[in-house]
Motif scaffolding. Structure first.
Motif, mmCIF file in Angstrom:
data_model
loop_
_atom_site.group_PDB
_atom_site.id
_atom_site.type_symbol
_atom_site.label_atom_id
_atom_site.label_comp_id
_atom_site.label_asym_id
_atom_site.label_seq_id
_atom_site.Cartn_x
_atom_site.Cartn_y
_atom_site.Cartn_z
ATOM 1 N N LEU A 153 0.851 -1.247 0.115
ATOM 2 C CA LEU A 153 0.011 -0.127 0.008
ATOM 3 C C LEU A 153 1.137 1.254 -0.008
ATOM 4 O O LEU A 153 0.247 2.299 -0.006
ATOM 5 N N GLY A 154 2.253 1.020 0.152
ATOM 6 C CA GLY A 154 3.178 2.425 0.074
ATOM 7 C C GLY A 154 3.135 2.938 1.584
ATOM 8 O O GLY A 154 3.574 4.138 1.573
ATOM 9 N N LEU A 155 2.808 2.281 2.480
ATOM 10 C CA LEU A 155 2.764 2.691 3.747
ATOM 11 C C LEU A 155 4.162 2.549 4.475
ATOM 12 O O LEU A 155 4.461 0.984 4.398
ATOM 13 N N ALA A 156 4.519 3.207 5.476
ATOM 14 C CA ALA A 156 5.795 2.675 6.413
ATOM 15 C C ALA A 156 5.287 1.835 7.409
ATOM 16 O O ALA A 156 4.067 1.851 7.690
ATOM 17 N N VAL A 157 5.930 0.615 7.502
ATOM 18 C CA VAL A 157 5.483 -0.432 8.492
ATOM 19 C C VAL A 157 5.789 0.110 9.997
ATOM 20 O O VAL A 157 6.977 0.311 10.074
ATOM 21 N N PRO A 158 4.837 0.210 10.754
ATOM 22 C CA PRO A 158 5.086 0.621 12.424
ATOM 23 C C PRO A 158 5.784 -0.600 12.874
ATOM 24 O O PRO A 158 5.685 -1.461 12.740
ATOM 25 N N ALA A 159 6.349 0.224 14.136
ATOM 26 C CA ALA A 159 7.120 -0.852 15.052
ATOM 27 C C ALA A 159 5.956 -1.655 15.772
ATOM 28 O O ALA A 159 6.317 -2.861 16.088
ATOM 29 N N GLN A 160 4.770 -1.042 15.843
ATOM 30 C CA GLN A 160 3.885 -1.797 16.644
ATOM 31 C C GLN A 160 2.578 -1.090 15.947
ATOM 32 O O GLN A 160 2.097 -0.149 15.903
ATOM 33 N N PHE A 161 1.629 -2.106 15.159
ATOM 34 C CA PHE A 161 0.316 -1.848 14.678
ATOM 35 C C PHE A 161 -0.803 -1.404 15.927
ATOM 36 O O PHE A 161 -0.658 -2.448 16.997
ATOM 37 N N MET A 162 -1.369 -0.443 15.911
ATOM 38 C CA MET A 162 -2.236 0.282 16.870
ATOM 39 C C MET A 162 -3.341 0.193 16.387
ATOM 40 O O MET A 162 -4.003 0.627 15.587
ATOM 41 N N LEU A 163 -4.659 -0.241 17.273
ATOM 42 C CA LEU A 163 -5.934 -0.321 17.068
ATOM 43 C C LEU A 163 -6.488 1.030 16.995
ATOM 44 O O LEU A 163 -7.530 1.266 16.215
ATOM 45 N N ALA A 164 -5.775 2.045 17.500
ATOM 46 C CA ALA A 164 -6.340 3.471 17.523
ATOM 47 C C ALA A 164 -6.321 4.007 16.292
ATOM 48 O O ALA A 164 -6.958 5.057 15.827
ATOM 49 N N ASP A 165 -5.409 3.270 15.398
ATOM 50 C CA ASP A 165 -5.156 3.851 14.146
ATOM 51 C C ASP A 165 -6.389 3.195 13.006
ATOM 52 O O ASP A 165 -6.232 3.450 11.716
ATOM 53 N N ALA A 166 -7.033 2.247 13.653
ATOM 54 C CA ALA A 166 -7.983 1.669 12.480
ATOM 55 C C ALA A 166 -9.293 2.401 12.588
ATOM 56 O O ALA A 166 -10.578 1.821 12.862
ATOM 57 N N VAL A 167 -9.150 3.512 12.201
ATOM 58 C CA VAL A 167 -10.141 4.601 12.065
ATOM 59 C C VAL A 167 -10.195 5.090 10.680
ATOM 60 O O VAL A 167 -9.225 5.315 9.802
ATOM 61 N N TRP A 168 -11.528 5.058 9.858
ATOM 62 C CA TRP A 168 -11.512 5.262 8.763
ATOM 63 C C TRP A 168 -10.771 6.673 8.270
ATOM 64 O O TRP A 168 -11.059 7.746 8.951
ATOM 65 N N GLY A 169 -10.363 6.903 7.131
ATOM 66 C CA GLY A 169 -9.613 8.043 6.560
ATOM 67 C C GLY A 169 -8.029 8.120 7.170
ATOM 68 O O GLY A 169 -7.648 9.223 6.812
#
Length: 649
Positions: A473-489
């Motif tokens: 998707l062209g996104l930087a892979v985070p050190a930790q995926f966070m549920l707070a980021d699972a918001v549309w937009g």
């Protein structure tokens, strides 16, 4: 702001031999829960390890002509290799042979002895060496160990005993007042019944072997395995050497164990803690066994499965996904190679892998790889956006209750809906109309945004896959995926995708029984410059028929009542359908394209007057209509809202 803490443990595994797929199952569950809690913002301590003392280990070492520590060192190294290959994110690996653990065991044993809860007597009893357990005559089953079914030995020696019986009533009261302490409920009921039969004091030392921790007040004795092993949870939490850590993480939030050792963790361990004056863990969860083709794994049966071999063949995430998706936590689960391949092809290759590949390929083709976040969503888009939000919330609720299977199913419902969204919006048609350029941009953004959210949600289950999705998707892979980021937009405007190979190629079995993928086929054709799914498939020329010929075909709307995969096949699904008032069975080659859950309740179109045929011994009466996109993907012809039995004209 201080993070909430979460302490989770697996059993510490006995290094008498290498681990099998059942051990991998337990540790994968724990790892997924630990990863979920980290994603939810918790400071997590995840402990696993090895239980290394006891007579069984000493005997095996003597047979090999090595010392016990030399014997276990080699096997423990394989434990750690398996956890590394499987992507297990444990924060600590405790070995009961470590000095830090020896100190903890001796300190606590001395404390309990000094308060009068440990006493010495000569003991004669029936002992199971493999289970390291003493049994009463009345507890044996056909004269053998009730846990493993193997012969017991008569033992007589001087031993120290721990006063389990003293705390029996107190423990029973605690369990009854704390209904969540033992889960699932069936295990809780078993333990209550066991306690009510009366508890015997526990033999906790031995003198007939010396591979163990010395008893601090009598060095002729070594500590018996359970009094030693269970204290690993204290050692791992920092007891006696890191009080700040211990204060933060104790009591443990979850001890995850196999159902065969629930008794030790819900009777012996809580009573030890009561005697210490320590808090009890918040929950002990006894998961079911993993059986192979319906039979419990056993060396004598030759059905023990090496997880390292499976990881080498199919990949760690595929194994993790199957174990978590296929089995309801708490129940026994069945492992089979055919079911594994079917699940990989249906869920990972067809659903997730195909969605990512189609999306990135279309963005690359239509927009030069750039994602545009500009257009106003339409009704169909809002439906998808709403489902994504509901999926995140339902996912959190399921994971908080350790309903991992339900959480995964919810995410795959979103994935399936998004695949259908592609068919509904038909980007290949939008691309041909300049007036619909903004609409095409919106569709591409929605597809990519679903994938970004899906990557976050599945990161606890398939941790190697989520970074691959982000990368494409062209996104930087985070050190930790966070549920707070699972918001549309959250997907930025102007992001450039990076088209790659399919993350889950379909698996096929060749004539030699070897798994092959498109990437491993020697004669595989080169990948097309643009995905065929983005084009209207060419019509295959067929002989013309008259209207009279067509009139012979009876097309009807049917409702799918049940769906189950036909055993030992990759493609066939056995369906029970209702056509009006009639129920019949249809065998259809759609198992690679739809899961059972996606089919049940669906209204489809069938050829109702097709001559009956037998497929794998099942009589099939009818055929489902489906369309192919030219890439081998099938989409069923739906008739939502139309009554079952209605004639298609």
């Amino acid at each position: 702001m201080t993070k909430p803490s979460f302490y989770i443990t697996t059993p510490i595994y006995y290094p008498s031999d290498n681990l099998h797929i059942g051990h991998a199952y337990c540790t994968t569950i724990a790892d997924s829960i630990a990863r979920y809690r980290r994603a939810a913002g918790y400071d997590v301590l995840f402990l696993t390890g090895s239980d290394e003392h006891g007579q069984k280990i000493q005997r095996k070492a003597e047979e090999k002509g090595v010392t016990p520590i030399q014997y276990v060192d080699a096997i423990v190294a394989n434990f750690k290799l398996l956890w590394e290959k499987l992507g297990i994110s444990n924060d600590d690996f405790i070995r009961t042979s470590e000095k830090r653990h020896e100190k903890v065991v001796q300190e606590i044993m001395q404390k309990i002895y000094d308060q009068g809860d440990i006493y010495k007597k000569n003991y004669e009893g029936l002992y199971c060496v493999p289970c390291e357990s003493y049994w009463l005559e009345r507890q044996l089953v056909d004269g053998k160990c009730p846990d493993c079914g193997r012969p017991v030995e008569k033992m007589q020696e001087e031993s120290y005993f721990f006063k389990l019986s003293k705390y029996q009533d107190r423990l029973l009261e605690y369990i009854e007042q704390n209904p969540d302490f033992i889960q699932p409920v069936s295990r809780r009921n078993e333990m209550i019944n066991f306690i009510k039969q009366g508890l015997e004091d526990l033999c906790i030392t031995r003198t007939t072997f010396d591979w163990g921790i010395k008893v601090p007040f009598d060095d002729k004795h070594v500590v018996y395995v359970w009094f030693d092993a269970l204290l690993n949870y204290f050692t791992g939490a920092g007891y006696g050497y890191d009080e700040e850590k211990f204060k933060k993480f104790w009591p443990a939030d979850l001890h995850l164990v196999g159902k065969e050792i629930v008794r030790f963790h819900t009777i012996i361990w809580p009573i030890m803690l009561m005697a210490m004056g320590a808090e009890l863990p918040k929950q002990v969860y006894g998961h079911g066994w993993l059986v192979v083709e319906g039979d419990k794994m056993s060396k004598s049966k030759g059905n023990v499965i090496d997880p390292l071999g499976l990881i080498e063949e199919f990949g760690a995430d595929a194994i993790r996904y199957f174990l978590l998706r296929e089995i309801n936590l708490g129940s026994d689960g069945n492992f089979s190679r055919d079911a594994l391949i079917t699940r990989i092809n249906a869920d990972l290759a067809n659903d997730l892998g195909n969605l990512l590949h189609r999306t990135v390929s279309m963005i690359d083709k239509y927009h030069g790889g750039k994602i545009h976040k500009t257009a106003v969503p339409e009704a169909l888009d809002n439906e998808l956006i709403t489902l994504a939000g509901e999926t995140v919330e339902n996912y959190k609720k399921a994971m908080d209750k350790m309903e991992i299977n339900a959480a995964i199913k919810g995410v795959w419902t979103l994935i399936s809906r998004t695949n259908k969204y592609i068919d509904e919006t038909a980007p290949w048609l939008l691309a041909k109309d300049e007036a619909k350029a903004a609409r095409l941009e919106a569709v591409m953004y929605n597809l990519a945004e679903v994938l970004r959210i899906v990557a976050i949600l599945i990161s606890p289950f398939v941790p190697h896959t989520s970074p691959k999705i982000y990368t494409q998707l062209g996104l930087a892979v985070p050190a930790q995926f966070m549920l707070a980021d699972a918001v549309w937009g959250g997907l930025p405007d102007g992001t450039i995708v990076q088209k790659g190979e399919p993350i889950y190629p379909r698996i096929e079995i060749n004539e030699e029984g070897v798994t092959v993928t498109a990437a491993t086929k020697k004669t595989a054709p080169p990948a097309p410059a643009a995905p065929k799914v983005a084009e209207q498939p060419k019509r295959e020329e067929k002989e013309e028929i008259s209207i009279d010929d067509f009139a012979k075909i009876d097309l009807r709307v049917a409702t799918i009542l049940t769906a189950e995969r036909v055993p030992k096949t990759d493609k066939l699904m056995k369906l029970s359908v209702k056509i009006g008032e009639e129920e019949r069975t249809i065998v259809s080659g759609i198992a690679q394209h739809y899961t059972e859950e996606q089919l049940v309740g669906r209204n489809v179109i069938v050829i109702a007057n097709l001559k009956a045929a037998k497929l794998r011994g099942i009589e099939s009466r009818g055929m489902l209509l489906a369309a192919s996109d030219g890439q081998g993907n099938l989409v069923l012809a739906d008739a939502p809202g139309i009554a079952s039995g209605s004639k298609v004209k």
